[in-house]
Design an enzyme around this catalytic site. Structure first.
Site, PDB file in Angstrom:
ATOM      1  N   GLN A 131       0.810  -1.225   0.000  1.00 52.06           N
ATOM      2  CA  GLN A 131       0.000   0.000   0.000  1.00 52.06           C
ATOM      3  C   GLN A 131       0.838   1.267   0.000  1.00 52.06           C
ATOM      4  OE1 GLN A 131      -1.879  -0.956   3.968  1.00 52.06           O
ATOM      5  NE2 GLN A 131      -1.533   1.221   4.361  1.00 52.06           N
ATOM      6  N   CYS A 137      -5.469   0.548   3.507  1.00 52.65           N
ATOM      7  CA  CYS A 137      -5.667  -0.841   3.932  1.00 52.65           C
ATOM      8  C   CYS A 137      -7.129  -1.271   3.772  1.00 52.65           C
ATOM      9  CB  CYS A 137      -5.231  -1.012   5.372  1.00 52.65           C
ATOM     10  SG  CYS A 137      -6.025   0.170   6.487  1.00 52.65           S
ATOM     11  N   HIS A 274      -6.611  -0.792  11.373  1.00 48.17           N
ATOM     12  CA  HIS A 274      -6.035  -1.427  10.193  1.00 48.17           C
ATOM     13  C   HIS A 274      -7.069  -2.361   9.570  1.00 48.17           C
ATOM     14  CE1 HIS A 274      -2.864  -2.399   7.518  1.00 48.17           C
ATOM     15  NE2 HIS A 274      -2.671  -3.645   7.938  1.00 48.17           N
ATOM     16  N   ASN A 298      -2.146  -9.196   4.479  1.00 50.78           N
ATOM     17  CA  ASN A 298      -1.906  -7.777   4.711  1.00 50.78           C
ATOM     18  C   ASN A 298      -1.604  -7.091   3.378  1.00 50.78           C
ATOM     19  OD1 ASN A 298      -1.545  -5.410   6.121  1.00 50.78           O
ATOM     20  ND2 ASN A 298       0.346  -6.045   7.157  1.00 50.78           N
TER      21      ASN A 298
END
Ligand SMILES: *[C@@H]1O[C@H](CO)[C@@H](O)[C@H](O)[C@H]1NC(C)=O
Ligand SMILES: *[C@@H]1O[C@H](CO)[C@@H](O)[C@H](O)[C@H]1NC(C)=O
Length: 331
Positions: A131, A137, A274, A298
């Site tokens: 990212q 996110c 997150h 992630n």
């Protein structure tokens, strides 16, 4: 800049220089090359000092882990020169979900569910991405869940446009690279009539004008479902639907340098900062040991964690709020 400020700055640099450990020179040089870091002369000493502090923390954590104190290991990575404050800035505070949750979703028996699920093995999950400095996110988690459902329906795995969500979902309650909600991103996709693919609307890592073109729509969604805060319901959904987008609370210091094992952070609470994608679950060792984990994807690149993934404690009282913000779309 006033002369007095200059003097103070120089002193600050000098004092941190004297604290540097020459034994780490080679490692520092290698790390800078690996992660393509370059600094001005003044900045280098400061960054090196931060990096050494992080190195030390990681080393102590791993030594303790060897003694069985922690369930996971840490490693140095691209975030090594960032201070706690800077790491915190990478997380986006997203306020509690005010979307109505889980009408009519009830807990079912878990006995029929598989003991291990990993949707990567079934082709539901696109490669891990990075990212960068954008707090996007929430958009990566959202596209990840849609990518999975789209694959389930069509057999085609197509990376979807995170940038489309970053640039265009403001009117639906998001704020570009500053912060966003997963459910608001789904709301945008639903009301917008779809989202583009990465190929037609590529990631830039900073907010720009909305360039959505309906002719390029890659997928539409019919609805999105917000799950009640319950790990058993999340387990059922992960097993029977596919990857699920969720929010969680991240403690930057430990999360940023995660390497492998089952992450458990005593300082975690359930205030999401997150967004991640739950792509499976399982356990380590003997089933009765209680070493259960969620497998999460992630958006910090493939060098973070286990090739971009983390195992995080499951069935330990909704650890870090992993089950508190879960959503998935119907395509
Ligand atoms: C959770 O922890 C963060 C800091 O890590 C703090 O800012 C926040 O207020 C905490 N939330 C609750 C509900 O304790
Ligand atoms: C798991 O633990 C149980 C209870 O301690 C034990 O009976 C069983 O043999 C163990 N299984 C394995 C595969 O180690």
């Amino acid at each position: 800049m006033t002369p007095i400020f200059l003097v103070i700055l120089c002193l600050g640099v000098r004092s941190s220089v004297s604290a540097l450990d020459p034994g780490l020179d080679a490692e520092w040089e290698d790390w800078k090359i690996l992660y393509e870091k370059s600094y001005s002369l003044e900045e280098e000493a400061l960054r090196r000092a931060v990096w050494e502090k992080n190195m030390k923390m990681i080393k102590i954590h791993n030594e303790e882990n060897g003694l069985g104190k922690n369930g996971y290991t840490m490693k140095m990575n691209t975030f090594g020169d960032m201070t706690d404050e800077e790491l915190k800035k990478m997380m986006v505070a997203f306020p509690m979900q005010n979307h109505k949750k889980g009408k009519g979703i009830r807990k079912r028996a878990l006995s029929g569910l598989p003991k291990f699920v990993d949707w990567r093995d079934e082709g539901y999950v696109t490669p891990v991405r990075y990212q960068g400095k954008c707090g996007s996110c929430w958009a990566f988690a959202t596209t990840g869940a849609i990518e999975g459902q789209m694959f389930k329906k069509t057999g085609k795995l197509i990376p979807l446009s995170v940038q489309n969500l970053v640039d265009c979902s403001k009117p639906h309650g998001n704020n570009g690279c500053a912060w966003g909600h997963i459910y608001a991103a789904f709301r945008y996709v639903l009301h917008n009539g779809g989202v583009e693919a990465e190929a037609t609307y590529p990631y830039k890592g900073k907010e720009g004008l909305c360039r959505y073109n309906p002719q390029n729509v890659a997928v539409k969604i019919r609805e999105y479902v917000a799950l009640p805060e319950d790990e058993d319901i999340l387990m059922d959904a992960v097993a029977t639907k596919g990857p699920i987008a969720t929010g969680m609370h991240v403690v930057p210091k430990s999360f940023s340098f995660y390497n492998g094992g089952i992450y458990y952070e005593p300082n975690c609470n359930r205030t999401a900062n997150h967004g991640v994608l739950v792509v499976g679950y399982g356990f380590e060792g003997n089933e009765t040991d209680g070493n259960n984990y969620w497998l999460i994807k992630n958006s910090w690149g493939k060098y973070w964690g286990m090739n971009g993934y983390m195992k995080i404690a499951k069935d330990r009282n909704n650890h870090c709020g992993i089950a508190s913000y879960a959503n998935y779309p119907l395509v």
